[in-house]
Design an enzyme around this catalytic site. Structure first.
Site, PDB file in Angstrom:
ATOM      1  CD  GLN A   1      14.478  34.172  20.743  1.00 42.13           C
ATOM      2  OE1 GLN A   1      13.755  33.199  20.548  1.00 42.13           O
ATOM      3  NE2 GLN A   1      15.142  34.348  21.881  1.00 42.13           N
TER       4      GLN A   1
ATOM      5  CE1 TYR B   1       9.133  14.977  22.704  1.00 44.25           C
ATOM      6  CE2 TYR B   1       9.481  17.217  21.921  1.00 44.25           C
ATOM      7  CZ  TYR B   1       9.816  15.873  21.918  1.00 44.25           C
ATOM      8  OH  TYR B   1      10.847  15.428  21.127  1.00 44.25           O
TER       9      TYR B   1
ATOM     10  CD  GLU C   1       8.183  31.814  20.060  1.00 42.86           C
ATOM     11  OE1 GLU C   1       8.279  30.888  20.887  1.00 42.86           O
ATOM     12  OE2 GLU C   1       8.943  31.914  19.076  1.00 42.86           O
ATOM     13  CG  HIS C   2       9.875  35.580  21.836  1.00 46.40           C
ATOM     14  ND1 HIS C   2      10.263  34.589  20.955  1.00 46.40           N
ATOM     15  CD2 HIS C   2       9.751  34.986  23.047  1.00 46.40           C
ATOM     16  CE1 HIS C   2      10.376  33.447  21.606  1.00 46.40           C
ATOM     17  NE2 HIS C   2      10.064  33.648  22.872  1.00 46.40           N
TER      18      HIS C   2
ATOM     19  CG  ASP D   1      13.992  32.666  25.873  1.00 46.93           C
ATOM     20  OD1 ASP D   1      12.792  32.589  25.534  1.00 46.93           O
ATOM     21  OD2 ASP D   1      14.908  32.963  25.078  1.00 46.93           O
TER      22      ASP D   1
ATOM     23  CD  GLU E   1     -32.734  25.935  17.942  1.00 47.78           C
ATOM     24  OE1 GLU E   1     -32.508  24.819  18.467  1.00 47.78           O
ATOM     25  OE2 GLU E   1     -32.008  26.922  18.104  1.00 47.78           O
TER      26      GLU E   1
ATOM     27  CG  HIS F   1      16.047  29.060  19.736  1.00 48.77           C
ATOM     28  ND1 HIS F   1      15.946  28.106  20.707  1.00 48.77           N
ATOM     29  CD2 HIS F   1      15.815  30.248  20.340  1.00 48.77           C
ATOM     30  CE1 HIS F   1      15.678  28.682  21.864  1.00 48.77           C
ATOM     31  NE2 HIS F   1      15.597  29.984  21.668  1.00 48.77           N
TER      32      HIS F   1
ATOM     33  CD  GLN G   1       9.812   9.024  17.886  1.00 49.46           C
ATOM     34  OE1 GLN G   1       9.274   9.601  16.959  1.00 49.46           O
ATOM     35  NE2 GLN G   1      11.122   8.991  18.055  1.00 49.46           N
TER      36      GLN G   1
ATOM     37  CG  HIS H   1     -34.557  20.006  22.380  1.00 41.63           C
ATOM     38  ND1 HIS H   1     -34.487  18.986  21.463  1.00 41.63           N
ATOM     39  CD2 HIS H   1     -33.270  20.373  22.647  1.00 41.63           C
ATOM     40  CE1 HIS H   1     -33.221  18.729  21.190  1.00 41.63           C
ATOM     41  NE2 HIS H   1     -32.462  19.564  21.900  1.00 41.63           N
TER      42      HIS H   1
ATOM     43  CB  THR I   1      11.978  30.476  18.249  1.00 45.65           C
ATOM     44  OG1 THR I   1      11.723  31.516  19.212  1.00 45.65           O
ATOM     45  CG2 THR I   1      13.382  30.638  17.701  1.00 45.65           C
TER      46      THR I   1
ATOM     47  CG  ASN J   1      10.985  17.988  15.274  1.00 42.24           C
ATOM     48  OD1 ASN J   1       9.837  17.555  15.384  1.00 42.24           O
ATOM     49  ND2 ASN J   1      12.028  17.177  15.221  1.00 42.24           N
TER      50      ASN J   1
END
Length: 447
Positions: free
Chosen positions: A270, A129, A339-340, A373, A427, A273, A197, A432, A248, A225
């Site tokens: 950042q 994506y 994240e960074h 990036d 067990e 964004h 979707q 088994h 971010t 998002n």
């Protein structure tokens, strides 16, 4: 613009640190309720639902959901030469780094006649994506496609929202720079669909109105998002996912040696964004903190996306965190799990080596997040919202599965059989054990 959190005289546990450190409000669970009917509609009605949602959410109905080959080529032909050169450098460096991540199969001889091999097998088909809201992300095409290709994934499908601003033969399709990046990487299956979707379409598969098939994928990766994240949560299990990407964020661990102009520029980069983007400075220098504040205010007012930047830097997710020393600073950044994370201190490499929790670490004054990036060779699809405590960034491993192959001889099984039987009985799973004794003991079941 940046709030202050002063921890210099406070010793906090990791739990308390997580509570006081800045973070955006980002409720994926609430968004799941909103995307559930969208995901169900795509499952039930396929292309018809996808086209309706394109009109509703993207403001345009694509001529077809599958982007034709000639449209991909037209996008590549029309690509700015400088952007093409930059993408080619990004692709080359990403391939160099990610090629080294490919794992080799390993066979371990446990006992004579008994081996276990770990085979690394690529996922057969993945959906990648690429968002297309406030900004255009051809770099995300590179970051998703390169590791999947190097993992050996046989079938790749890219999904990106249709753009109503497109004209001519590109009208109703994803952004031309995204399409051009796909063409550069040899990806010919691109779908004009975005948001929740798109994730549902990739997960369930569908038939386009012209009869073109989108086969379901096994894994969906890529940022998006809150609704994309919610769709991933809703559909996880049917598909594997990389992560539920949130807004971010950048944290900068800096001391008095840092250049405040550099730090301010990186915090703003950042914040550009998203209004929910987090920018956090952790420092033991009040002088640096004040200099960064001044530089941030000046630079934020002059940057192109000033309104968005100002909102992000003034939000609850952004702050200057004052610490007593770098030791406490390390505790803070590990609790925050950015994240960074930039480390801009004396002996930056030594300090960075002690960090445990971060999506990616940028060491010293000449390794800004923006480099990662686009053109460091590292991957920019990274864990957000503190999930770097348990999750790494996108890599070749994201598209591989480790499969254990067990190969024991008759004697090797006989030698260990009594231990299998003992554990099976412990067990209360006697069948088994009988699956072993049927092979190793004379009597019923052995010829």
């Amino acid at each position: 613009m940046l709030a202050t959190i002063d921890l210099r005289t406070t010793a906090l546990s990791a739990r308390r640190l997580r509570e006081v450190l800045p973070r955006a409000e980002y409720d994926v669970e609430a968004a799941v309720a909103a995307v559930a009917p969208i995901c169900d509609a795509v499952r039930d009605r396929g292309a018809a639902a996808l086209l309706e949602y394109a009109e509703r959410f993207d403001g345009v109905r694509p001529p077809s959901l599958r982007v034709p080959a000639d449209v991909l080529q037209a996008a590549l032909d029309g690509l700015d030469p400088d952007v093409r050169a930059a993408l080619e450098v990004s692709i080359e460096r990403a391939r160099t780094v990610h090629a080294a991540q490919r794992r080799e199969d390993v066979t371990t001889t446990v006992v004579p006649g008994g081996t276990v091999t770990e085979r690394w097998v690529p996922v057969e088909r993945v959906g990648l994506y690429v968002p297309g809201g406030r900004a255009v992300y051809p770099s995300s095409v590179v970051m998703n496609v390169v590791p999947a290709q190097l993992a050996g994934v046989g079938s790749l499908a890219v999904a990106s929202p249709p753009q109503r601003e497109n004209v001519g033969e590109l009208a109703g399709y994803p952004h031309p720079t995204v399409l051009a990046a796909c063409a550069l990487l040899g990806v010919d299956e691109v779908w004009a669909m975005g948001g929740a979707q798109a994730v549902a379409g990739l997960a369930h598969g569908f038939t386009d109105l012209d009869g073109t098939e989108c086969e379901p994928v096994s894994v969906v990766t890529g940022p998006g998002n809150v609704y994309v994240a919610a769709a991933k949560r809703r559909l996880e299990g049917l598909i594997g996912i990389d992560a539920e990407a949130g807004p971010t964020e950048i944290a900068v661990l800096a001391d008095a040696s840092a250049d405040p102009e550099h730090v301010a520029a990186d915090l703003i980069s950042q914040a550009e964004h998203d209004p929910l983007a987090g920018s956090v400075l952790v420092t033991d220098s009040t002088e640096l903190a004040e200099a960064v504040r001044e530089a941030v205010a000046r630079r934020a007012a002059a940057t192109k996306h000033s309104e968005r930047v100002t909102e992000a830097l003034g939000g609850r997710q952004s702050a200057v965190v004052l610490v007593a020393d770098l030791e406490q600073g390390l505790q803070v950044v590990d609790a925050y799990a950015a994240e960074h994370l930039e480390v801009v201190t004396e002996d930056a490499a030594g300090v960075a080596a002690r960090v445990r929790n971060a999506g990616a670490i940028f060491v010293g004054p000449w390794s800004p997040v923006s480099l990662g990036d686009y053109a460091a060779g590292s991957n920019h699809v990274l864990p957000t919202g503190g999930s770097a405590r348990h999750t790494g960034g996108l890599s070749v491993q994201s598209f591989l599965r480790g499969i254990h192959v067990v190969d024991y001889s008759e004697q090797a099984l006989a030698d260990v059989g009594r231990h299998v039987v003992a554990l099976a009985q412990a067990e209360d799973l006697p069948a088994h054990g009988e699956a072993v004794t049927a092979r190793t003991e004379p009597g019923e079941g052995r010829q």
